[in-house]
Motif scaffolding. Structure first.
Motif, PDB file in Angstrom:
ATOM      1  N   ILE A  11       0.857  -1.182   0.000  1.00 22.61           N
ATOM      2  CA  ILE A  11       0.000   0.000   0.000  1.00 22.61           C
ATOM      3  C   ILE A  11       0.897   1.237   0.000  1.00 22.61           C
ATOM      4  O   ILE A  11       1.637   1.479   0.957  1.00 22.61           O
ATOM      5  N   VAL A  12       0.849   1.991  -1.085  1.00 21.60           N
ATOM      6  CA  VAL A  12       1.666   3.202  -1.209  1.00 21.60           C
ATOM      7  C   VAL A  12       0.720   4.389  -1.059  1.00 21.60           C
ATOM      8  O   VAL A  12      -0.006   4.752  -1.990  1.00 21.60           O
ATOM      9  N   ASN A  16      -2.130   8.525   6.739  1.00 23.49           N
ATOM     10  CA  ASN A  16      -2.178   7.469   7.746  1.00 23.49           C
ATOM     11  C   ASN A  16      -3.568   6.840   7.820  1.00 23.49           C
ATOM     12  O   ASN A  16      -3.707   5.616   7.932  1.00 23.49           O
ATOM     13  N   LEU A  17      -4.590   7.678   7.759  1.00 26.19           N
ATOM     14  CA  LEU A  17      -5.965   7.198   7.874  1.00 26.19           C
ATOM     15  C   LEU A  17      -6.319   6.266   6.717  1.00 26.19           C
ATOM     16  O   LEU A  17      -6.827   5.162   6.916  1.00 26.19           O
ATOM     17  N   HIS A  18      -6.051   6.709   5.495  1.00 25.04           N
ATOM     18  CA  HIS A  18      -6.396   5.890   4.322  1.00 25.04           C
ATOM     19  C   HIS A  18      -5.502   4.646   4.241  1.00 25.04           C
ATOM     20  O   HIS A  18      -5.942   3.592   3.770  1.00 25.04           O
ATOM     21  N   SER A  23      -5.282  -1.152   4.699  1.00 28.72           N
ATOM     22  CA  SER A  23      -4.661  -2.321   5.338  1.00 28.72           C
ATOM     23  C   SER A  23      -5.709  -3.250   5.907  1.00 28.72           C
ATOM     24  O   SER A  23      -5.642  -4.476   5.741  1.00 28.72           O
ATOM     25  N   GLU A  24      -6.697  -2.694   6.587  1.00 27.71           N
ATOM     26  CA  GLU A  24      -7.764  -3.515   7.172  1.00 27.71           C
ATOM     27  C   GLU A  24      -8.548  -4.242   6.090  1.00 27.71           C
ATOM     28  O   GLU A  24      -8.893  -5.423   6.242  1.00 27.71           O
ATOM     29  N   ILE A  25      -8.838  -3.568   4.992  1.00 30.88           N
ATOM     30  CA  ILE A  25      -9.587  -4.189   3.897  1.00 30.88           C
ATOM     31  C   ILE A  25      -8.789  -5.340   3.287  1.00 30.88           C
ATOM     32  O   ILE A  25      -9.327  -6.423   3.030  1.00 30.88           O
ATOM     33  N   ARG A  35       2.108  -4.690   3.342  1.00 32.38           N
ATOM     34  CA  ARG A  35       3.198  -3.757   3.610  1.00 32.38           C
ATOM     35  C   ARG A  35       2.757  -2.322   3.305  1.00 32.38           C
ATOM     36  O   ARG A  35       1.842  -2.108   2.513  1.00 32.38           O
ATOM     37  N   HIS A  36       3.412  -1.352   3.942  1.00 29.70           N
ATOM     38  CA  HIS A  36       3.024   0.045   3.789  1.00 29.70           C
ATOM     39  C   HIS A  36       4.209   0.893   3.359  1.00 29.70           C
ATOM     40  O   HIS A  36       5.342   0.655   3.787  1.00 29.70           O
ATOM     41  N   ALA A  37       3.927   1.875   2.530  1.00 31.36           N
ATOM     42  CA  ALA A  37       4.921   2.890   2.169  1.00 31.36           C
ATOM     43  C   ALA A  37       4.231   4.243   2.244  1.00 31.36           C
ATOM     44  O   ALA A  37       3.115   4.407   1.750  1.00 31.36           O
TER      45      ALA A  37
END
Length: 403
Positions: A11-12, A16-18, A23-25, A35-37
């Motif tokens: 997820i790029v 933070n909220l989106h 991530s939850e979805i 993973r997050h960027a």
């Protein structure tokens, strides 16, 4: 790749909220690695380290936005599946979907933020399942293997129905090349068609498909089914004089009426060699065959081509059919194309119908025929006849002689 095979999502997203919502979805959809960027540069670094199965890519970010990320992915030949996300209007999102596809990226679509689970699931379920076992490890792109497949008759037609959008009755079928590999199973065209194009074997493939289609038409006719068949015609075949002679000789031997055969030509193909293409198109029509402009709406010169070529059918590109319910500007374009086709007395066909909503919208806008996975997937000849029986009123599959 199928949805069940997807494990790793990147997820790029700078919000933070989106990012947390996405991530939850993704966790709810069963991704084992999420993973997050926080920006494009970080996302590129993580993609280089380990290429994700799926990238959710925000378009507005500091330090490399989503457009730049797509350009860099293409430059480095990194090709995860991509879903674009943005708070901007759908027209901008759709424009960037097309840009990504033009770069050769696997863009599944674009979604407005905040992300919606059902909309994301719908996009993921549209992934074309790669058939065949161990297909990724077979040397399918080797020209010698493809050449051998052509010579041994391993490349066969699958038939995808075209149906009346109002009645659901079958009105024709498009022939789609598949490689029946003796070890790897059924191979999708993306794995061998480029090799055929690069080696100038496209006309040979077209004639092979035509021969097999004519033979199958005769068999179905003995069972009472006389169905128009469409065959794709490559840009490589729109040159010289040999194609027309070869097509006419095969039709004469088969005794299949020419009106049952339509050749589909993409707009990009006919712009490559215009003078030769016009001559070949005209001769096909003079011989009694149909001519379809495929992927209509994707080329800059498409409307001009309608004045130059004797088309009988207009096929609306999947990008203007699939999932446009919430995209008014695409609906307006599609509506104009259908009206244009109707005024020019062309049969209009919607490609890529994948949901009931797609079908309903195309029907409401006046499109005549449709094809797509929601209606039916491509089938081999043995599967096609019983399917046709269920979708043609008065069809009597009693064998009889062909006149």
């Amino acid at each position: 790749m199928q949805l069940a095979d997807m494990q790793d999502v990147l997820i790029v997203e700078d919000s933070n909220l989106h990012r947390q919502l996405a991530s939850e979805i993704c966790q709810q959809l069963g991704f084992s690695s999420v993973r997050h960027a926080a920006n494009g540069e970080e996302g590129m670094a993580m993609a280089r380290e380990r290429l994700p199965d799926l990238m959710l890519l925000d378009l507005e970010m500091p330090r490399m936005d989503g457009v730049q990320v797509m350009q860099q992915l293409a430059a480095e030949k990194l090709a995860p599946y991509i879903v674009l996300t943005s708070g901007k209007d759908y027209m901008l999102i759709s424009t960037l979907e097309l840009m990504g596809a033009g770069l050769g990226l696997q863009v599944l679509g674009g979604l407005k933020k905040p992300l919606n689970k059902n909309q994301l699931l719908d996009l993921l379920q549209r992934l074309y399942p790669q058939a065949g076992k161990n297909g990724e490890t077979c040397p399918l792109y080797d020209p010698a293997n493809v050449r051998q497949a052509l010579e041994l008759g391993q490349i066969i037609p699958y038939y995808q129905p075209k149906t009346d959008l109002k009645t659901g009755h079958i009105k024709g079928a498009e022939m789609l090349a598949r490689w029946q590999h003796p070890e790897c199973g059924l191979i999708a065209p993306a794995r061998f068609i480029p090799v055929i194009e690069q080696n100038d074997w496209a006309t040979e493939l077209t004639l092979s498909m035509l021969e097999q289609g004519l033979s199958q038409w005769q068999e179905w006719a003995r069972h009472g089914l006389r169905l128009p068949l469409s065959i794709n015609l490559s840009a490589r075949s729109l040159q010289g004089n040999s194609l027309i002679t070869a097509v006419e000789s095969r039709l004469q031997r088969s005794r299949v009426p020419a009106r049952y055969i339509t050749f589909e030509i993409t707009e990009t193909a006919i712009s490559d060699s215009l003078t030769d293409a016009i001559g070949i198109a005209a001769r096909l029509r003079l011989a009694g065959m149909g001519l379809s402009i495929d992927d209509f709406g994707t080329g800059f010169a498409t409307f001009q081509q309608l004045t130059r070529f004797p088309f009988t059918e207009l096929k609306i590109d999947q990008s203007l059919v699939t999932s446009i319910a919430d995209k008014p500007h695409l609906q307006a374009i599609t509506d104009s194309i259908i009206e244009l086709g109707t005024r020019m007395k062309l049969c209009t066909v919607a490609e890529g119908i994948e949901t009931q909503q797609d079908l309903d919208i195309m029907q409401q806008h006046g499109c005549q025929l449709g094809q797509g996975y929601f209606i039916a997937r491509p089938m081999d000849a043995s599967q096609f006849l019983p399917w046709a029986k269920q979708h043609q009123p008065g069809f009597n599959p009693t064998p009889r002689a062909v006149n």
